[in-house]
Design an enzyme around this catalytic site. Structure first.
Site, PDB file in Angstrom:
ATOM      1  N   HIS A 161       0.838  -1.202   0.000  1.00  0.00           N
ATOM      2  CA  HIS A 161       0.000   0.000   0.000  1.00  0.00           C
ATOM      3  C   HIS A 161       0.875   1.254   0.000  1.00  0.00           C
ATOM      4  O   HIS A 161       2.096   1.159   0.043  1.00  0.00           O
ATOM      5  CB  HIS A 161      -0.984  -0.008   1.165  1.00  0.00           C
ATOM      6  CG  HIS A 161      -0.347   0.011   2.511  1.00  0.00           C
ATOM      7  ND1 HIS A 161       0.218  -1.106   3.067  1.00  0.00           N
ATOM      8  CD2 HIS A 161      -0.180   1.006   3.414  1.00  0.00           C
ATOM      9  CE1 HIS A 161       0.698  -0.805   4.272  1.00  0.00           C
ATOM     10  NE2 HIS A 161       0.472   0.470   4.506  1.00  0.00           N
ATOM     11  N   HIS A 214       1.545   3.772   2.061  1.00  0.00           N
ATOM     12  CA  HIS A 214       2.216   4.432   3.183  1.00  0.00           C
ATOM     13  C   HIS A 214       3.731   4.425   2.962  1.00  0.00           C
ATOM     14  O   HIS A 214       4.284   3.463   2.447  1.00  0.00           O
ATOM     15  CB  HIS A 214       1.881   3.716   4.495  1.00  0.00           C
ATOM     16  CG  HIS A 214       0.569   4.179   5.074  1.00  0.00           C
ATOM     17  ND1 HIS A 214      -0.172   3.400   5.920  1.00  0.00           N
ATOM     18  CD2 HIS A 214      -0.128   5.326   4.918  1.00  0.00           C
ATOM     19  CE1 HIS A 214      -1.269   4.051   6.258  1.00  0.00           C
ATOM     20  NE2 HIS A 214      -1.272   5.230   5.658  1.00  0.00           N
ATOM     21  N   ASP A 252       6.208   4.070   4.861  1.00  0.00           N
ATOM     22  CA  ASP A 252       7.028   3.010   5.453  1.00  0.00           C
ATOM     23  C   ASP A 252       6.866   1.690   4.690  1.00  0.00           C
ATOM     24  O   ASP A 252       7.412   0.671   5.083  1.00  0.00           O
ATOM     25  CB  ASP A 252       6.724   2.833   6.955  1.00  0.00           C
ATOM     26  CG  ASP A 252       5.278   2.514   7.209  1.00  0.00           C
ATOM     27  OD1 ASP A 252       4.432   2.863   6.369  1.00  0.00           O
ATOM     28  OD2 ASP A 252       4.963   1.912   8.256  1.00  0.00           O
ATOM     29  N   HIS A 253       6.080   1.724   3.612  1.00  0.00           N
ATOM     30  CA  HIS A 253       5.985   0.540   2.758  1.00  0.00           C
ATOM     31  C   HIS A 253       6.439   0.824   1.326  1.00  0.00           C
ATOM     32  O   HIS A 253       6.655  -0.108   0.572  1.00  0.00           O
ATOM     33  CB  HIS A 253       4.546  -0.006   2.749  1.00  0.00           C
ATOM     34  CG  HIS A 253       4.158  -0.579   4.068  1.00  0.00           C
ATOM     35  ND1 HIS A 253       4.170  -1.925   4.320  1.00  0.00           N
ATOM     36  CD2 HIS A 253       3.779   0.006   5.226  1.00  0.00           C
ATOM     37  CE1 HIS A 253       3.800  -2.150   5.581  1.00  0.00           C
ATOM     38  NE2 HIS A 253       3.562  -0.979   6.148  1.00  0.00           N
ATOM     39  N   HIS A 289      -7.362  -1.260   5.774  1.00  0.00           N
ATOM     40  CA  HIS A 289      -6.262  -0.375   6.164  1.00  0.00           C
ATOM     41  C   HIS A 289      -6.334   1.006   5.505  1.00  0.00           C
ATOM     42  O   HIS A 289      -6.766   1.950   6.145  1.00  0.00           O
ATOM     43  CB  HIS A 289      -4.932  -1.047   5.898  1.00  0.00           C
ATOM     44  CG  HIS A 289      -3.772  -0.303   6.494  1.00  0.00           C
ATOM     45  ND1 HIS A 289      -3.658  -0.098   7.846  1.00  0.00           N
ATOM     46  CD2 HIS A 289      -2.705   0.288   5.912  1.00  0.00           C
ATOM     47  CE1 HIS A 289      -2.559   0.593   8.083  1.00  0.00           C
ATOM     48  NE2 HIS A 289      -1.956   0.841   6.935  1.00  0.00           N
ATOM     49  N   GLU A 329       1.653  -8.735   9.517  1.00  0.00           N
ATOM     50  CA  GLU A 329       2.058  -7.649  10.402  1.00  0.00           C
ATOM     51  C   GLU A 329       1.544  -7.958  11.804  1.00  0.00           C
ATOM     52  O   GLU A 329       0.649  -8.779  11.981  1.00  0.00           O
ATOM     53  CB  GLU A 329       1.465  -6.324   9.912  1.00  0.00           C
ATOM     54  CG  GLU A 329      -0.055  -6.291   9.953  1.00  0.00           C
ATOM     55  CD  GLU A 329      -0.595  -5.043  10.614  1.00  0.00           C
ATOM     56  OE1 GLU A 329       0.105  -4.462  11.453  1.00  0.00           O
ATOM     57  OE2 GLU A 329      -1.736  -4.667  10.288  1.00  0.00           O
TER      58      GLU A 329
END
Lengths: 969, 600
Positions: B68, B70, B72-73, B157, B203
């Site tokens: 996705h 974000h 941090d991804h 999410h 996760e």
């Protein structure tokens, strides 16, 4: 020509009577007609290719086959079946066999052997499955024959080993539908088989094909429905099926588990991986709860629905469904609900919140936390939070059912229901409000909960607000602050949405009468009285002030000390409101005033009886005195009608009955009056003018009979006969009047013909009721029937006239409950002086809001009529979704009517009213004959009263001021 | 034994910088390519040199999957593809592909323009990187190459978040990315079918939390906002531009509409408008309610929420402002916070997690006096509220997903080590599967037991199934046939056909055995005794006495001759073919026991 027709009618009529007794005529018919089977045979022989044959069969299937030739057709088909090499043709034949054996009146046992024989050599799986389906049809027609069923079940068992899922599917279905369910049958072989059936089906719970597994479970459920007690041993198997890969299997398994839990609630089952044991119903409950978090929403809906009906489950388990055992960082946390409760009980509500009051408390032992296998744990929390609103609604319904049976649970689930008031889908919100209303007897709202509930009053949806008002009507509030809060919020609602006026007043009425002691300390504040100073008199027309007064007066009814707190003008306002809004303001025992009417409450019970008695007595009087001289009868009828009408006005619960009988008597009166007229004795053409009364009477009677038949709910067939009979009389009257007033005989032929047909159909419809109608018009008429059919119209008219005069009038039996349909248009109010302006040629939407009472199937019958000043009328069918059902027998129509017209020079009023549409075909009488079969002979008969459609206005018309302006260029 | 190797380059026992390498059946896949919020040096990106020291990454990786948008991804993606160098395919869902570059561009701006860093990826690099992206649909099976295929599942999410199944032959891995098992105001819940992967990489942000029902939180949030606004106070809600912000917007928007409130709601502009545009477009990715009502009105077309202007912060009267960033560490949210902090009527609602060291974290832990840049002391009088609106699955949710997917192994990433420990123990205890939690750079090897598909000829299958009882799904079944391995394919055929195909002549293999029996009688009498004995014992077989003095049991031949030296000993010759091995050896052992003492 007419004579011929008449003869034919007569023949038909007699034949039907014959068939009642014997079926001998059937064979003759077959001989005279060209045989269907022969034609089919020829066709099939002509067919050169399978595709051809298939075409013939398809064509054949479109036409009905009469009962007597079914067997022949079946033989032909079977013969062809054995010859046919193409599987698709055989498939069609097999399906036709099933269709044919469904024919009403045909007993398929003669073809059963052949059908079973065809199974033997069949290679194609599809055809095999179709043949089994046919056997299923045959079997269901022969349920009364145990040996046949046994044989079919055996056949099915033999084919259970087939490699095709379709065949196994059908076999299981067949076993499920026909497997023996009787217990303790004397024969040993049968009981042996009975035991086997469950085992055989159970063996297929592990089939490799999911469709077969589903079919097996369904068959088991079918057996259960047919009354076989399922063995408890299946429970273990069923539980395993809950983990199946396929949703349809899981869905069916959930049902099976539910059935078993209802059958053996108290049995003890062990918990795997421990030594403990629990009740089966608890275990099943846990398992079904688990399915509420299944991957497929179909299963989730199913599970959530079934939870509601498991009422034997222990409270301990129920309680768990609402507890998710929160934790944060491995420390136990309290839910927001618990916190709210605690805050409230410590008296700290609505003061400032402290930071970190949701901070987790004690540490949790990591070993003790059970993340998933905790069964019922939090099932409803999950269900109510589900993604699909279908699941949420199902969960709310289940909550409702469980809460109704367990007050303690009701108390617990309150918080969750209140939370649902904020759901994003309106339907869910509405459902949860309704649910809350249903369980409101068991609960008392805490103040913080009330706060949340009341917040919804600002909702912009009317349905939600009204549902909430209904809820508040039957809610228990615990504190006087609560009442005050509710009042304030309701008044806020009133200012925001003035159209809710009625509903809010009603709500406050109940709120007041339920909580007199809580209202008492609020009275000075609410009336803003002051111990020393006079305060200005409030405006009597202010809806908000009326709302407050409604609350106070209703509370004062059971709180005698309250009136002491009233100021002078309050008493005056009471007197005014008692008159103007008597349904909202109760009679009060006020100091220094005499009650105008004696208090009603203590005498309610005995009061009902006299009025009932009165009704019956007055009717008795009418029925007994029917042989008095005509003048006396007329007077008596007039008095009785007047009495009944007045009674209906006074006694609302008897209104339906009184009106109904009054209408009937009115019809009778009209009939008598019409027959009294002098014109009968003189040659007709001379009295052309005077017949106005008679024909008008006939017309009116017809109208009234339709009203009687369609406007009242609860009318039974006994009444329908009488009504139809009255209608018949009216028609006879019409016929006579026409005969008298028209010259020439030609038009009379048709009318007589029609009338006789009606008599005929009347007789066929109500043949069972005829014995009760001794001496009536129709009874006499039927005696004279043979003569009537053959005689000339003038003769017929003469006979009719005498019969009409001589016949006695029938006693109208009253049903248990009878309610007259009524409608009241709330909006538009018809008070506005401002015309609704719109550009001509375009449309304007007019909001119509009406309440309907005792209307059956309003979606199909209620129409809106708009009458324009130029006489143009428009009929609007509201959408089915426009009808809401707030309570039993009540409906609410909220719709928009689109108006349009060409330009006017000045505003004018249009009329809006509601109509009740009827169709005599839909009536109960018609349903009796309309047994649609493959019977060709019925088609030749005239359809009784070929669908007379009409409308009855049943609301007061409302005038709306409109003004179509010419379009500006 | 075949194995799956997993090495987290980031997010191993840690939150942030998600980057996981998976080797499955010879294929190498990189899952996510994120950056770390907490670092500003080299540690913010995963260490790609782990993959290869020299040489192109393209040669080592078969594909990259981004779950996705974000940061941090996906934050390190341009660096990875353009600066380190990767030209292979990058897979992500359509919404992710649309929104990801906006966020990357924003990130670049902050780092380069505000902090003045050099040697950072440029706008052009972002564009080039996005050209390598292949967009996938939900539940669409994408064939990366001949053997490797991937499939996306809905994950909740944020808009466009997906779980990916990576499959080679019969071995498969499911990577969840971040997911949410409870639906919210704008997205549905994660869902996966019973795909039974060999490994589930999930996760575990909230490994030790079971959350309260979302409805209470929503109600609390609305109530707090409502009360403050009624009091005339201002509400500041620091959010990250995308994700929760949209949920809260919808929540407030519908509430405002339902309750007919008038106080203005502002949303600090910038990238949000662009992103909102995409939210309007990707209706199919949102929840049931929005999908059903968008025909009448798209819920993301806000009526009450307007764009924020810097000057509005000083306006009198109540208002609600959404401002970025979410942790109050910089930017507009911090500016507004400084302006409003002094008034106790105002309120700040922190809707998510705050990293240590940020202003958000400080005020949440109760600090009332903050030291700002330039030695300023800021006294916080406004109310501080914390509302967890985080859209990660809680412990129950994680367990629920595991239950739905039924994996054979579980691997935890994206969470704190201590919390993972608890969840690991629970998973092992309740599902009886292995659970792993490697640290960054640590390789976990999972041995798989893949089933190998073999083609079987229909004739053989029918013949063999006809022999036994009904086929039973749960039980293995024994079959006879010849396995031909040719051109990388397996086929099971009947022996005759195999011989024909291979052009070989059939050879018969016969076992012959001599059994000595002490029997003084004549040969044919011995034979007769043996015959009678066998006939008595082997009732189900056809035992025949042939005229030439030999016995046949089915196809097994038995002959008796006298011993050349000792006439009292008879030698029984038993001969059987390879196919009858079972019966033959049984017969021999039977005969070895000797004949029963005859009654005669």
């Amino acid at each position: 020509m007419a004579a011929h027709l008449k003869k034919r009618v007569y023949e038909e009529f007699t034949k039907v009577v014959q068939q009642q007794h014997e079926d001998l005529s059937a064979k003759k018919l077959r001989l005279t007609k060209p045989s269907k089977s022969a034609a089919l045979h020829v066709d099939l022989c002509k067919a050169t290719s399978p595709a051809d044959a298939l075409q013939y069969l398809l064509q054949f299937a479109r036409k009905p086959v009469e009962v007597e030739s079914v067997e022949g057709v079946v033989r032909i088909l079977l013969e062809h079946y054995y010859k046919e090499n193409d599987a698709s043709v055989r498939l069609k034949i097999a399906s036709l066999l099933g269709l044919l054996s469904k024919t009403a009146g045909f007993s398929p046992d003669c073809i059963m052997d052949d059908a079973i024989n065809t199974l033997q050599n069949e290679k194609s799986h599809q055809v095999l499955a179709q043949l089994l389906d046919t056997l299923l049809v045959i079997g269901t027609k022969l349920t009364e024959n145990p040996p046949v069923r046994m044989r079919l079940v055996e056949v099915a068992c033999k084919h259970l080993t087939d490699s095709s899922h379709g065949v196994r599917n059908k076999c299981l279905q067949l076993i499920g539908c026909l497997g023996p369910v009787e217990k303790g049958v004397a024969k040993e072989a049968e009981s042996q088989a009975a035991k086997d059936v469950q085992k055989i089906i159970g063996d297929h719970f592990n089939d490799q094909d999911p469709r077969v597994r589903t079919a097996a479970i369904k068959a088991m459920l079918q057996l259960h429905e047919r009354g076989l007690k399922l063995q408890q041993a299946i429970y273990g198997q069923a539980c395993k099926l809950l983990a199946d890969d396929y949703e349809q299997v899981r869905s069916a398994a959930v049902q099976l588990i539910w059935v078993l839990s209802q059958l053996y609630p108290e049995s003890i089952v062990p918990i795997p991986s421990s030594n403990e044991e629990i009740r089966l119903v608890d275990d099943a409950f846990g398992k079904i709860c688990h399915m509420v978090s299944d991957g497929s929403w179909v299963v989730r809906v199913q599970a959530a629905k079934l939870l509601g009906s498991m009422q034997q489950v222990s409270f301990h388990f129920l309680e768990q469904t609402l507890d998710k055992k929160l934790m944060s960082d491995l420390r136990r946390k309290r839910t927001a609900h618990e916190r709210a409760k605690e805050l409230y009980s410590s008296g700290e509500f609505s003061s400032g919140r402290k930071w970190g009051d949701d901070a987790p408390k004690e540490e949790i032992d990591t070993g003790a936390v059970n993340l998933i296998e905790s069964g019922a744990c939090g099932a409803f929390v999950h269900g109510l939070e589900d993604e699909m609103y279908e699941v949420r609604i199902a969960a709310v319904e289940a909550l409702c059912m469980l809460a109704q049976s367990s007050p303690a649970f009701a108390e617990k689930c309150l918080d969750f229901l209140v939370d649902m008031f904020n759901d994003e889908i309106e339907e869910v919100r509405l459902q949860s409000i309704h649910t809350m209303r249903k369980i409101s007897n068991n609960i008392t709202l805490r103040e913080d909960q009330l706060d949340t509930v009341l917040a919804v009053l600002e909702d912009s949806s009317r349905d939600i607000r009204e549902a909430l008002h209904e809820l508040l009507c039957c809610t228990n509030v615990s504190t006087k602050e609560g009442i005050h809060l509710a009042l304030v919020e309701l008044l806020k609602n009133l200012t925001k949405y003035p159209t809710d006026r009625e509903s809010i007043w009603k709500c406050l009425k109940f709120l007041g009468s339920r909580h007199p002691t809580l209202v008492l300390p609020l009275v000075p504040e609410l009336l803003s009285t002051h111990p020393f100073f006079d305060t200005p008199e409030p405006d009597m027309d202010d809806p908000a002030y009326i709302a407050v007064l409604v609350l106070i007066f209703n509370a004062a009814k059971s709180c005698p000390t309250m009136p002491a707190l009233f100021s002078d003008h309050t008493f005056r306002h009471y007197a005014y409101l008692r008159d103007s809004l008597s349904h909202l303001v109760p009679p009060l025992r006020l100091p220094g005033r005499k009650l105008v009417s004696p208090p009603v409450s203590p005498s309610i019970a005995p009061h009902e009886d006299p009025s009932q008695q009165f009704l019956h007595q007055s009717l008795e009087r009418v029925y007994n005195l029917q042989h008095l001289d005509p003048q006396g009868i007329q007077e008596l009828l007039e008095f009785t009608i007047r009495d009944l009408q007045r009674l209906g006005e006074l006694q609302s619960e008897l209104a339906g009955m009184a009106d109904f009988t009054a209408t009937y008597l009115q019809c009778q009166l009209l009939l008598i009056k019409a027959l009294q007229e002098k014109l009968w004795n003189v040659a007709a053409p001379l009295y052309l003018k005077q017949n106005a009364l008679a024909s008008a009477a006939a017309k009116q009677i017809l109208e009234e009979t339709y009203k009687m038949e369609f406007m009242y709910s609860g009318v039974e067939s006994r009444q329908v006969v009488i009504i139809h009979h009255m209608r018949l009389q009216a028609k006879a009257l019409q016929l006579i009047v026409t005969a008298r007033t028209t010259r020439g005989v030609e038009p009379l032929f048709g009318m007589c013909e029609k009338f006789l047909q009606e008599v005929d159909s009347f007789q066929r419809c109500f043949i069972s009721e005829l014995p009760h109608m001794q001496g009536s018009f129709v009874d006499k008429l039927l005696d004279l029937m043979p003569r009537l059919v053959t005689s000339k119209p003038s003769e017929v008219v003469k006979i009719l006239q005498t019969t009409l005069r001589q016949s006695t009038f029938l006693h109208l039996p009253l049903p248990e409950r009878l309610h007259k349909a009524s409608a009241n248009i709330i909006e538009p109010t018809g008070e506005s002086d401002n015309p609704l302006r719109f550009t001509s040629g375009l449309v304007v939407a007019l909001d119509v809001d009406a309440t309907l009472e005792h209307v059956q199937d309003p979606q199909g019958t209620v129409k809106v009529q708009v009458l324009y000043p130029d006489g143009q009328a428009q009929l609007i069918h509201p959408k089915p979704a426009d009808f809401r059902n707030p309570g039993p027998g009540r409906h609410r129509l909220i719709t928009q009517v689109y108006l349009s017209h060409t330009a006017w020079t000045e505003p004018c009023q249009i009329e809006v009213r509601l109509l009740l549409a009827y169709n005599s075909n839909r009536s109960k009488a018609a349903a009796k004959i309309a047994k649609s079969t493959w019977n060709e002979s019925l088609e030749a008969l005239p359809q009784p009263e070929n669908g007379i459609e009409g409308t009855i206005p049943f609301s007061k018309p409302v005038k709306v001021y409109i003004m179509p302006k010419p379009a500006r260029r | 034994m075949p194995e799956i190797k997993v090495t987290p380059l980031g997010a191993g026992q840690d939150v942030g910088r998600s980057c996981i390498l998976v080797s499955i059946a010879g294929k190498n896949v990189m899952l996510d390519c994120g950056m770390h919020m907490g670092y500003n040096d080299d540690r913010r990106f995963p260490d790609f040199s782990y993959i290869t020291q020299n040489g192109r990454l393209t040669d080592f990786l078969d594909c990259v999957i981004i779950s996705h948008f974000h940061l941090d991804h996906c934050g390190a993606l341009p660096y990875f593809s353009e600066m380190v160098g990767y030209d292979g395919p990058i897979y992500m869902t359509h919404p992710t592909k649309a929104i990801c570059p906006i966020l990357l561009e924003d990130y670049r701006k902050i780092t380069v323009d505000k902090k003045g860093e050099t040697n950072f990826f440029t706008s052009q690099m972002i564009k080039d990187c996005m050209k390598k992206v292949v967009a996938v649909h939900l539940h669409q099976t994408v064939q990366v190459d001949e053997e490797l295929e991937i499939k996306a599942y809905y994950a909740g999410h944020v808009l466009g978040a997906a779980m990916f199944q990576i499959k080679v032959g019969c071995e498969s891995v499911v990577y969840t990315g971040d997911y949410n098992m409870t639906p919210d105001r704008h997205l549905g819940a994660a869902w996966i079918d019973k795909c039974r992967p060999d490994l589930l990489i999930t996760e575990s942000t909230y490994a030790t939390t079971i959350r309260d029902s979302k409805r209470c939180r929503e109600r609390d949030f609305l109530k707090k906002v409502h009360e403050t606004v009624e009091r005339g106070g201002k509400v500041l809600i620091p959010v990250f531009a995308l994700g929760r912000a949209q949920e809260l917007c919808i929540l407030l928007e519908t509430f405002w509409e339902r309750m007919n409130l008038k106080a203005p709601i502002y949303f600090s502009t910038g990238l949000t408008e662009k992103a909102n545009h995409y939210y309007k477009l990707f209706i199919t990715w949102t929840n049931q309610k929005i999908r059903k009502t968008f025909v009448q009105r798209n819920m993301f077309e806000f009526k009450h929420i307007k764009a924020f202007d810097r000057a509005f912060a000083d306006n009198p009267g109540p208002m609600v402002v959404f401002a970025t960033p979410g942790m109050l560490h910089a930017g507009q949210s911090l500016q507004i916070f400084r302006k409003w902090a002094g008034n106790e009527k105002n309120m700040v609602i922190m809707p998510g997690y705050c990293v240590q060291g940020t202003v958000g974290h400080k005020i949440l832990s109760g600090q009332r006096k903050l030291e700002m840049e330039g030695r300023q002391i800021l006294e916080v009088k406004m109310q501080v509220e914390y509302m967890s609106f985080s859209a990660h699955a809680d412990a129950k949710g994680i367990m629920q997903l595991i239950r739905q997917a039924e994996p054979r192994n579980v691997l935890l990433v994206h969470g704190e080590a201590k919390k993972m420990e608890f969840l690991k123990q629970k998973i092992e205890q309740e599902f009886h599967v292995n659970c792993f939690m490697p640290a960054n750079g640590e390789t976990t090897t999972i041995f798989t037991n893949p089933s190998i598909p073999v083609d079987i000829s229909l004739g053989l299958l029918k013949r063999e199934t006809a022999i036994g009882l009904l086929p039973d799904a749960k039980k293995p079944k024994l079959m006879h046939g010849t396995l031909i391995m040719k051109d990388n394919s397996f086929r099971l055929v009947s022996p005759e056909q195999a011989l024909k195909e291979l052009g070989l002549a059939e050879h018969q293999l016969r076992f012959t055995c001599r059994v000595h029996i002490q029997d003084p009688r004549k040969e044919h009498e011995t034979v007769l005794r043996v015959y009678n004995h066998l006939k008595g014992v082997l009732k189900d077989y056809s035992v025949q006495h042939l005229p030439d003095g030999s016995i046949t049991v089915e196809s097994i031949l038995i002959q008796a001759t006298a011993h050349s030296e000792d006439q009292g000993t008879k030698v029984l010759l038993v001969s059987w073919t390879y196919q009858d091995e079972e019966l033959g050896s049984y017969l021999t052992s039977l005969l070895k026991k000797g004949l029963p003492q005859s009654t005669s």
